[in-house]
Design a protein around this motif. Structure first.
Motif, PDB file in Angstrom:
ATOM      1  N   SER A   1      -1.318  12.826  -8.065  1.00 57.71           N
ATOM      2  CA  SER A   1      -2.554  13.233  -7.782  1.00 57.71           C
ATOM      3  C   SER A   1      -2.625  14.595  -7.391  1.00 57.71           C
ATOM      4  CB  SER A   1      -3.011  12.321  -6.578  1.00 57.71           C
ATOM      5  OG  SER A   1      -3.180  11.120  -6.640  1.00 57.71           O
ATOM      6  N   PRO A   2      -3.650  15.243  -8.200  1.00 55.21           N
ATOM      7  CA  PRO A   2      -4.083  16.650  -8.269  1.00 55.21           C
ATOM      8  C   PRO A   2      -4.925  17.082  -7.221  1.00 55.21           C
ATOM      9  CG  PRO A   2      -5.312  15.819  -9.932  1.00 55.21           C
ATOM     10  CD  PRO A   2      -4.685  14.660  -9.304  1.00 55.21           C
ATOM     11  N   GLY A   3      -4.793  18.204  -6.448  1.00 57.90           N
ATOM     12  CA  GLY A   3      -5.867  18.824  -5.442  1.00 57.90           C
ATOM     13  C   GLY A   3      -6.225  18.201  -4.564  1.00 57.90           C
ATOM     14  N   LYS A   4      -7.537  17.745  -4.362  1.00 57.80           N
ATOM     15  CA  LYS A   4      -8.018  17.146  -3.256  1.00 57.80           C
ATOM     16  C   LYS A   4      -7.773  15.676  -3.267  1.00 57.80           C
ATOM     17  CE  LYS A   4     -12.637  17.180  -5.248  1.00 57.80           C
ATOM     18  NZ  LYS A   4     -14.006  17.442  -5.249  1.00 57.80           N
ATOM     19  N   PHE A   5      -7.404  15.315  -4.513  1.00 62.30           N
ATOM     20  CA  PHE A   5      -7.052  13.739  -4.602  1.00 62.30           C
ATOM     21  C   PHE A   5      -5.795  13.482  -3.946  1.00 62.30           C
ATOM     22  CE2 PHE A   5      -9.937  15.133  -8.070  1.00 62.30           C
ATOM     23  CZ  PHE A   5     -10.817  13.943  -8.153  1.00 62.30           C
ATOM     24  N   THR A   6      -5.094  14.121  -3.877  1.00 63.52           N
ATOM     25  CA  THR A   6      -3.762  14.023  -3.134  1.00 63.52           C
ATOM     26  C   THR A   6      -4.186  13.495  -1.574  1.00 63.52           C
ATOM     27  OG1 THR A   6      -2.491  15.868  -4.379  1.00 63.52           O
ATOM     28  CG2 THR A   6      -1.575  15.041  -2.138  1.00 63.52           C
ATOM     29  N   VAL A   7      -4.890  14.432  -0.970  1.00 62.33           N
ATOM     30  CA  VAL A   7      -5.318  14.078   0.411  1.00 62.33           C
ATOM     31  C   VAL A   7      -6.133  12.824   0.355  1.00 62.33           C
ATOM     32  CG1 VAL A   7      -6.829  14.931   2.263  1.00 62.33           C
ATOM     33  CG2 VAL A   7      -5.560  16.440   0.986  1.00 62.33           C
ATOM     34  N   ALA A   8      -7.064  12.580  -0.590  1.00 61.35           N
ATOM     35  CA  ALA A   8      -7.926  11.116  -0.832  1.00 61.35           C
ATOM     36  C   ALA A   8      -7.234   9.983  -0.883  1.00 61.35           C
ATOM     37  CB  ALA A   8      -8.941  11.321  -1.914  1.00 61.35           C
ATOM     38  N   VAL A   9      -5.703  10.224  -1.362  1.00 58.11           N
ATOM     39  CA  VAL A   9      -4.802   9.014  -1.697  1.00 58.11           C
ATOM     40  C   VAL A   9      -4.376   8.837  -0.606  1.00 58.11           C
ATOM     41  CG1 VAL A   9      -2.626   8.435  -2.793  1.00 58.11           C
ATOM     42  CG2 VAL A   9      -4.322   9.283  -4.203  1.00 58.11           C
ATOM     43  N   GLU A  10      -4.049   9.793   0.497  1.00 57.04           N
ATOM     44  CA  GLU A  10      -3.301   9.598   1.572  1.00 57.04           C
ATOM     45  C   GLU A  10      -4.098   8.928   2.665  1.00 57.04           C
ATOM     46  OE1 GLU A  10      -0.143  12.208   4.710  1.00 57.04           O
ATOM     47  OE2 GLU A  10      -1.278  13.045   2.914  1.00 57.04           O
ATOM     48  N   ILE A  11      -5.498   9.468   2.638  1.00 59.53           N
ATOM     49  CA  ILE A  11      -6.458   8.615   3.505  1.00 59.53           C
ATOM     50  C   ILE A  11      -6.735   7.221   3.054  1.00 59.53           C
ATOM     51  CG2 ILE A  11      -8.994   8.750   4.217  1.00 59.53           C
ATOM     52  CD1 ILE A  11      -8.904  11.761   3.884  1.00 59.53           C
ATOM     53  N   PHE A  12      -6.706   7.049   1.762  1.00 59.73           N
ATOM     54  CA  PHE A  12      -6.969   5.723   0.860  1.00 59.73           C
ATOM     55  C   PHE A  12      -5.856   4.717   1.752  1.00 59.73           C
ATOM     56  CE2 PHE A  12      -6.434   2.323  -2.049  1.00 59.73           C
ATOM     57  CZ  PHE A  12      -7.444   1.689  -1.665  1.00 59.73           C
ATOM     58  N   ALA A  13      -4.524   5.332   1.561  1.00 63.32           N
ATOM     59  CA  ALA A  13      -3.495   4.269   2.187  1.00 63.32           C
ATOM     60  C   ALA A  13      -3.520   4.196   3.583  1.00 63.32           C
ATOM     61  CB  ALA A  13      -2.062   5.088   1.826  1.00 63.32           C
ATOM     62  N   ILE A  14      -3.985   5.237   4.416  1.00 63.53           N
ATOM     63  CA  ILE A  14      -4.077   5.191   5.845  1.00 63.53           C
ATOM     64  C   ILE A  14      -5.058   3.941   6.247  1.00 63.53           C
ATOM     65  CG2 ILE A  14      -4.739   6.176   7.983  1.00 63.53           C
ATOM     66  CD1 ILE A  14      -3.391   8.521   6.923  1.00 63.53           C
ATOM     67  N   VAL A  30       0.907  -1.293  -0.064  1.00 63.78           N
ATOM     68  CA  VAL A  30      -0.160  -0.099  -0.040  1.00 63.78           C
ATOM     69  C   VAL A  30       0.969   1.414  -0.059  1.00 63.78           C
ATOM     70  CG1 VAL A  30      -1.690   1.275   1.451  1.00 63.78           C
ATOM     71  CG2 VAL A  30      -1.885  -1.148   0.978  1.00 63.78           C
ATOM     72  N   TRP A  31       1.978   1.335   0.754  1.00 63.64           N
ATOM     73  CA  TRP A  31       2.684   2.506   1.063  1.00 63.64           C
ATOM     74  C   TRP A  31       3.562   2.575  -0.079  1.00 63.64           C
ATOM     75  CZ3 TRP A  31       1.115   6.484   3.625  1.00 63.64           C
ATOM     76  CH2 TRP A  31       0.277   6.065   4.807  1.00 63.64           C
ATOM     77  N   VAL A  32       3.978   1.691  -0.657  1.00 60.89           N
ATOM     78  CA  VAL A  32       4.878   1.707  -2.089  1.00 60.89           C
ATOM     79  C   VAL A  32       4.165   2.433  -2.952  1.00 60.89           C
ATOM     80  CG1 VAL A  32       6.227   0.546  -3.587  1.00 60.89           C
ATOM     81  CG2 VAL A  32       6.564  -0.028  -1.133  1.00 60.89           C
ATOM     82  N   THR A  33       2.823   1.804  -3.242  1.00 60.09           N
ATOM     83  CA  THR A  33       2.040   2.428  -4.370  1.00 60.09           C
ATOM     84  C   THR A  33       1.734   3.956  -3.985  1.00 60.09           C
ATOM     85  OG1 THR A  33       0.204   1.254  -3.387  1.00 60.09           O
ATOM     86  CG2 THR A  33       1.312   0.156  -5.282  1.00 60.09           C
ATOM     87  N   PHE A  34       1.583   4.122  -2.679  1.00 63.85           N
ATOM     88  CA  PHE A  34       1.225   5.455  -2.258  1.00 63.85           C
ATOM     89  C   PHE A  34       2.077   6.732  -2.714  1.00 63.85           C
ATOM     90  CE2 PHE A  34       2.314   8.633   0.791  1.00 63.85           C
ATOM     91  CZ  PHE A  34       1.236   9.411   0.835  1.00 63.85           C
ATOM     92  N   ILE A  35       3.403   6.394  -2.757  1.00 60.02           N
ATOM     93  CA  ILE A  35       4.492   7.562  -3.005  1.00 60.02           C
ATOM     94  C   ILE A  35       4.081   7.976  -4.435  1.00 60.02           C
ATOM     95  CG2 ILE A  35       6.680   8.009  -3.486  1.00 60.02           C
ATOM     96  CD1 ILE A  35       7.465   6.080  -1.115  1.00 60.02           C
ATOM     97  N   PRO A  36       4.126   7.095  -5.599  1.00 64.15           N
ATOM     98  CA  PRO A  36       3.850   7.875  -6.861  1.00 64.15           C
ATOM     99  C   PRO A  36       2.484   8.278  -6.945  1.00 64.15           C
ATOM    100  CG  PRO A  36       4.112   5.479  -6.881  1.00 64.15           C
ATOM    101  CD  PRO A  36       4.466   5.653  -5.630  1.00 64.15           C
ATOM    102  N   ALA A  37       1.339   7.854  -6.264  1.00 61.46           N
ATOM    103  CA  ALA A  37       0.113   8.271  -6.523  1.00 61.46           C
ATOM    104  C   ALA A  37       0.104   9.612  -5.690  1.00 61.46           C
ATOM    105  CB  ALA A  37      -0.884   7.315  -5.958  1.00 61.46           C
ATOM    106  N   TYR A  38       0.710   9.719  -4.755  1.00 58.37           N
ATOM    107  CA  TYR A  38       0.644  10.983  -3.823  1.00 58.37           C
ATOM    108  C   TYR A  38       1.407  12.136  -4.586  1.00 58.37           C
ATOM    109  CZ  TYR A  38       1.525  14.173   0.107  1.00 58.37           C
ATOM    110  OH  TYR A  38       1.665  15.453   0.831  1.00 58.37           O
ATOM    111  N   VAL A  39       2.433  11.596  -5.003  1.00 63.37           N
ATOM    112  CA  VAL A  39       3.056  12.950  -6.041  1.00 63.37           C
ATOM    113  C   VAL A  39       2.257  13.297  -7.282  1.00 63.37           C
ATOM    114  CG1 VAL A  39       5.295  13.231  -7.348  1.00 63.37           C
ATOM    115  CG2 VAL A  39       5.404  12.122  -4.892  1.00 63.37           C
TER     116      VAL A  39
END
Length: 843
Positions: free
Chosen positions: A795-808, A784-793
């Motif tokens: 993702s635009p706007g509020k989706f950045t936060v959504a990706v982080e919440i999803f990873a958590i 989860v957290w390995v795939t989080f890094i590229p997705a986090y970098v």
């Protein structure tokens, strides 16, 4: 003229040759002796003869004719002011002021003759008896810029001050070239700029221009054209005329004006040229134009007649403010040929005023008696309702008087009786003129700046018809160059006049204005006022109809649909009200409740072998940390604030560090349980201490990292306007990227250690080997957290936060299900396996 200057400079005023060059004596039209003599040069006559230049005979003398009543009023105003000062007990007491008045005829050659007479007097002598001192101490005049320049070229040699009441050429402000020049009328530099602001104010972007072909017209028009271009105004044509032009040339100019597309005409012309221009305009029926006039003719009463009303009604222009001169009308009405029966000027004035003649026998002329009543006449001479230029003459005389008063130190201890002293140089008068500062009876202050100019204040007048059908000058605005740029030009009456229907507001453009949301694009090969309209790009607007460029909206605004105004950008952040935020909130609360349910189940079966074998203390602590992990995701939802930004990352880092520390302790406990060679009764005690120490130390290390992060560079709310142009993204800036990645890296380090230890212990011979479940949970966690890094970098706007919440949430659910689901299955569904024997049985 050049020879005269050379002779004066080379030989001095006493040289015999210079005296012989003066020719026949020049006599003043009006004069009076006094201790102080003020010279006057006025355009009393408007027509000048054109002598034939055959180069075989001696040229005839220049003669001027056709008296101008307005200029004659200026002369009488000067005499009135002198008489007032002579009767004053406070200004130059015991000293009399005389005067000498000459005619400049509004032309350079008569002006040269006039200044000669003023400088040298009318005496003609032989030998070295030529007067070495000027016959006047100061000169008032002339009424034209070109005439004034000619006078200054002669009088300036002797530093005799010249104070003009009507010469407005900006070139005269050059102190190096004209150090002894002053004036009581503002420079055309300011009037030209005021006219440019005026035409721009009414949207007249396409105009024509006509000027006098002299210093006044050429300099004034050049300044106006420069200022007009700065205001975005285009000049379709610019014509020059002169009083000496042929009728054919004037007719050609009027035909050009009539055939042009510009409906506004700026006329920077003197009165003489204006008379000629209007006569030709009448012949060609030149109507339908909006005239904008200069101060030289804008308040000329002889033009505001029914003869020219069809052409000039509605005219706008700037002039100096009108004032009242107490007692002037009474003084003017006393003017009579009987004052000096031998004075030709007074006789000509009387003849022109009453339409009579003092010479008997003239056909069609009544005989003047000299007893006609001037009070019954209403003409330019007797009308004192528009005292503007006359006021300038009045101020000029008083300026000379105050300068002489200060120079003689009247009233001081050195000269208490104000005794006349004739031992001063003209340059002393210039020096004291420069520093005069006094107030007239009307309350108006008089002073000169370093260039010899007065304060530049104007009144905007509009030619309107009163109920009787007569043309009147109505003040509709003002211009004050001393004020800040945005407050200089004030207009307060013309729009009301147009709205009332008495004057139709003209339209004068080359191209129709672009609607809001469009910009002007210049058409190649045409002036900038001829353009096409192009729509503004996204994020840009135009509010006015004459925008050459679209204006970008501020960072926090965006253009509306028609690009006419900027509206606040849509503010974007992950909120509880939107679908994504609501779903993530629901999953977070669901995970929290599910963890609490597992906690309750474990608490219910805390004394059973399975719970004890699972290290109940670490299990309860792990469930508590998982509850916090689910809840910390809620801090990522909602509008970012200072508190939420600092809380979300630090809470996430500490709770997951606690969670990983618990799993690491459980893994170590499993390994030690199977690898230890110590007695069975000592291992659990050492294992419990080691577990607590492990959990506490690993968690405190993360706490220390978070404290340093919050102290040195804490996260903060950030308005991101760079990522997308049409929206504002509210997000939390991590403050220190090092701190952020250090927190994540530490969690990753703990997860890797857990995975390695669990992987090594996965084949230990236990019937319920917890290391296998920890290994699997760590695989999910790391994935989860390995795939989080590229997705986090990315993702635009509020989706950045959504990706982080999803990873958590994903990693938390993975840990919960992988570690506790098998145990809950046995506790609730297979209780027969929850025995010590079953736990101790080896596979």
């Amino acid at each position: 003229m050049l020879l005269f200057v050379i002779f004066v400079g080379a030989f001095g005023a006493e040289n015999t040759e210079y005296c012989e060059m003066l020719g026949d004596p020049v006599f003043p039209l009006l004069s009076k002796d006094g201790d102080i003599t003020i010279g006057g040069a006025f355009s009393i006559y408007s027509q000048i003869s054109k002598p034939s230049l055959s180069f075989t005979d001696v040229p005839e003398a220049l003669t001027c004719s056709r008296i101008q009543l307005r200029e004659f009023r200026f002369v009488q105003t000067m005499i009135f002011a002198i008489q007032e000062i002579n009767n004053s007990s406070s200004l130059l007491p015991n000293i009399s002021i005389g005067y000498k008045v000459f005619d400049s005829c509004g032309s350079t050659l008569p002006s040269t003759r006039a200044v000669m007479g003023l400088l040298n007097g009318q005496e003609r002598t032989l030998g070295k008896t030529c007067s070495s001192r000027s016959s006047v101490h100061a000169i008032i005049g002339a009424s034209e810029s070109s005439s004034t320049i000619v006078m200054l070229q002669n009088s300036g040699i002797f530093q005799i001050p010249v104070i003009s009441h009507f010469a407005t050429c900006a070139c005269l402000s050059n102190r190096k070239e004209y150090p002894s020049f002053f004036r009581t009328i503002p420079s055309d530099y300011y009037q030209s700029r005021a006219v440019a602001k005026l035409v721009n104010h009414f949207g007249w972007k396409w105009i024509g221009a006509v000027r006098s072909d002299n210093d006044y017209g050429n300099n004034g028009m050049a300044t106006f054209i420069t200022a007009a271009r700065q205001e975005g105004v285009c000049i379709e044509y610019s014509e020059a005329i002169s009083r000496t032009d042929t009728g054919g040339h004037i007719a050609k100019v009027v035909r050009g004006i009539k055939s042009s597309t510009a409906r506004v005409l700026v006329a920077f012309v003197a009165q003489g040229e204006m008379d000629i221009l209007l006569e030709e305009a009448l012949k060609q029926n030149l109507t339908g134009l909006q005239w904008v006039g200069s101060e030289s003719w804008i308040t000329a009463g002889h033009l505001a007649t029914k003869r020219y009303s069809g052409i000039l009604t509605g005219t706008l222009g700037f002039t100096i403010r009108k004032t009242k001169i107490t007692g002037l009308r009474e003084f003017l009405l006393q003017v009579n040929p009987g004052q000096d029966p031998h004075n030709n000027l007074l006789r000509e004035f009387w003849e022109a005023t009453f339409g009579c003649s003092f010479q008997s026998g003239l056909h069609g002329q009544t005989l003047c008696s000299g007893s006609e009543i001037l009070e019954d006449i209403n003409n330019t001479f007797t009308d004192v309702s528009e005292l503007r230029i006359s006021s300038n003459v009045y101020k000029a005389v008083y300026a000379v008087a105050h300068a002489m008063h200060n120079m003689l130190k009247c009233g001081d201890a050195m000269n208490p009786q104000c005794i006349w002293k004739d031992d001063f140089e003209p340059k002393q008068v210039v020096k004291h003129l420069q520093s005069v500062n006094f107030t007239l009876q009307s309350g108006e202050s008089v002073y000169f700046d370093r260039n010899g100019d007065p304060a530049a204040t104007y009144e905007l007048v509009n030619w309107q018809r009163n109920p009787a059908g007569d043309t009147v000058f109505v003040a509709v605005g003002s211009y004050d160059a001393s004020l800040p740029n945005e407050k200089q030009f004030i207009i307060n009456g013309i729009n009301t006049t147009w709205a009332a229907g008495s004057l139709k507001r003209p339209v004068s453009v080359c191209s129709e204005s672009c609607p809001p949301g469009f910009r002007q694009a210049v058409i190649k090969g045409k002036p900038i006022c001829c353009f096409s309209c192009i729509a503004c790009a996204a994020g840009e607007i135009t509010k006015s109809n004459y925008s050459a460029e679209c204006s970008p909206c501020p960072l926090e605004y965006w253009s509306n649909e028609d690009h006419s105004q900027c509206v606040p950008k849509v503010i974007e952040f992950l909120s509880y009200g939107e679908t994504m935020g609501a779903l993530l909130t629901a999953f977070s609360l669901f995970g929290t409740m599910l963890t609490l349910v597992v906690l309750c189940v474990f608490f219910r079966f805390r004394h059973t072998p399975l719970v004890k074998a699972s290290n109940s203390e670490l299990s309860f602590l792990l469930l508590f940390s998982l509850t916090l992990c689910f809840l910390c995701s809620l801090t990522f939802i909602g509008q970012p604030t200072v508190v939420s930004c600092m809380l979300r990352h630090t809470a996430f880092g500490i709770t997951f560090a606690l969670c990983m520390s618990c799993i690491l302790a459980k893994t170590i406990a499993v390994v030690m349980a199977f690898k230890a060679t110590r007695p069975n009764n000592t291992l659990p005690q050492c294992s419990a201490v080691l577990q607590r120490t492990n959990v506490l130390s690993c968690t405190l290390l993360q706490v220390l990292v978070c404290v340093l992060w919050l102290t040195l560079a804490p996260p903060f709310p950030y308005t991101n306007t760079a990522h997308t142009t049409e929206r504002i993204i509210l997000e939390c800036n991590v403050g220190s990227p090092i701190g952020f990645w250090a927190v994540l890296g530490y969690i990753g380090l703990l997860a890797v250690m857990c995975f390695i230890l669990a992987f090594l212990a996965r084949k230990l011979p236990d019937n319920f080997n917890e290391a296998k479940f920890i290994t699997f949970s760590m695989l999910i966690f790391c994935a989860v957290w390995v795939t989080f890094i590229p997705a986090y970098v990315s993702s635009p706007g509020k989706f950045t936060v959504a990706v982080e919440i999803f990873a958590i949430l994903a990693s938390s659910f993975g840990l919960l299900f992988c570690i506790f689901a098998p145990k809950c299955y046995i506790l609730l569904l297979r209780p027969e396996r929850n025995t010590k024997k079953e736990m101790m049985r080896r596979n």
